[in-house]
Scaffold this active site. Structure first.
Site, mmCIF file in Angstrom:
data_model
loop_
_atom_site.group_PDB
_atom_site.id
_atom_site.type_symbol
_atom_site.label_atom_id
_atom_site.label_comp_id
_atom_site.label_asym_id
_atom_site.label_seq_id
_atom_site.Cartn_x
_atom_site.Cartn_y
_atom_site.Cartn_z
ATOM 1 N N LYS A 15 80.248 -105.377 8.716
ATOM 2 C CA LYS A 15 80.595 -104.217 9.534
ATOM 3 C C LYS A 15 79.987 -102.927 9.110
ATOM 4 C CE LYS A 15 85.122 -105.826 11.151
ATOM 5 N NZ LYS A 15 86.614 -105.373 11.349
ATOM 6 N N GLY A 57 90.133 -102.759 5.637
ATOM 7 C CA GLY A 57 89.571 -102.734 7.012
ATOM 8 C C GLY A 57 90.446 -102.498 7.974
ATOM 9 N N ALA A 58 91.463 -103.116 8.125
ATOM 10 C CA ALA A 58 92.444 -102.698 9.099
ATOM 11 C C ALA A 58 93.065 -101.284 8.992
ATOM 12 C CB ALA A 58 93.617 -103.743 9.038
ATOM 13 N N ALA A 107 100.063 -104.726 11.450
ATOM 14 C CA ALA A 107 98.851 -105.134 11.900
ATOM 15 C C ALA A 107 98.759 -106.765 11.898
ATOM 16 C CB ALA A 107 97.593 -104.680 11.033
ATOM 17 N N GLN A 116 91.504 -105.203 21.144
ATOM 18 C CA GLN A 116 90.174 -104.867 20.618
ATOM 19 C C GLN A 116 89.587 -105.868 21.221
ATOM 20 O OE1 GLN A 116 88.000 -106.630 18.552
ATOM 21 N NE2 GLN A 116 89.336 -108.277 18.264
#
EC number: 1.1.1.25
Length: 286
Positions: A72, A137-138, A227, A257
């Site tokens: 990413k 990341g989240a 999450a 998303q």
């Protein structure tokens, strides 16, 4: 799935490993429901060969591609333009190939979280104070999006303190001076939050039944978001629910998303409910 022909637009997810991903099932269900001549598939690749794959996509019949770990951040080096949110976050999970052949980076992880909170949780982002457990990341996507959309205050903690410190610094520098570091194990600021977030991964996989937040810090007057969505209710959410608090899991975050990706790739409204049902079906089969 529609028959693949010369006009089929391709989408691939670039990452490694990908065997745990549900993305292809959800995306292809969405394409079929929307009558789109598209196909989504997996390409396991890491940073080492990412440039070669991205360059190849430029010359093939792709509408764009998706990106996950560990690519990413690295993928930004190979893109032509970045959406403002993507640029501020320093990571992209969605790339659109324009008719002119340019590759434009976006990040829908944060968008998915915000839409889920607003639509499914009825949370007004700019009216609340947040305490986030987890800065990987989240957590990075969630907290960055909160700052971007006007959160009053964001307290961030992580067992890896360097990670949470770095996220706080990045948010205060690139978005707004609203983030504050909390040492690992220090939950004294939870009482000042109206929304408590679990982005740590504790409560899923080998950590099922565990809660990163001691029960004595849980209040019925707060909103709790995890999450994770498999299991549908982690111990974090079960304990909050038992206390009488409002809870929400990460199913909507994943759904929205992915739906936002379809919007970017096609310019069309995605079939949200068909995609939601597909995700639920996948989880029930596990």
């Amino acid at each position: 799935m529609a028959k693949v022909d010369i006009n089929t637009k391709m989408i691939t997810l670039l990452g490694d490993p990908l065997k745990q991903s549900f993305a292809a099932q959800m995306q292809n269900c969405g394409y079929e429901a929307a009558g789109l001549n598209m196909i989504y598939f997996y390409t396991e690749v890491n940073n080492e060969h990412l440039a070669d794959v991205v360059n190849g996509i430029r010359y093939m019949n792709f509408a764009g591609f998706a990106v996950t770990k560990p690519n990413k951040v690295k993928v930004l080096e190979y893109l032509d333009e970045l959406d403002p949110l993507c640029k501020k976050m320093g990571a992209s999970n969605t790339v659109v190939k324009t008719p002119e052949g340019k590759l434009v980076g976006y990040n829908t992880d944060g968008i998915g979280f915000i839409r889920s909170m607003e639509r499914d949780g009825n949370v007004k982002i700019d009216e609340n104070t947040y305490f986030c457990i987890g800065s990987g990341g989240a957590g990075r996507a969630m907290c960055s999006a909160l700052a971007y959309y006007g959160a009053k205050k964001i307290y961030i903690t992580d067992v890896f303190e360097e990670s949470s410190k770095a996220l706080v610094e990045d948010i205060n520098k690139n978005f707004a001076p609203v983030a504050e570091f909390c040492p690992a194990g220090d939950f004294s600021k939870v009482k000042e939050a109206t929304v408590v977030l679990n982005a740590s991964g504790i409560g899923m996989g080998s950590h099922i039944g565990e809660n990163p937040l001691p029960k004595e810090f849980i209040s019925k007057d707060q909103f709790y978001f995890d999450a994770c969505y498999n299991p549908a209710k982690t111990q974090f959410l079960l304990d909050a629910e038992e206390a009488g608090a409002t809870i929400l899991n990460g199913l909507g975050m994943s759904l929205y998303q992915g739906a936002a990706q379809i919007e970017y790739w096609t310019g069309q409204e995605p079939p949200i409910e068909a995609m939601r049902q597909k995700l639920l079906d996948i989880i029930s089969e596990k």
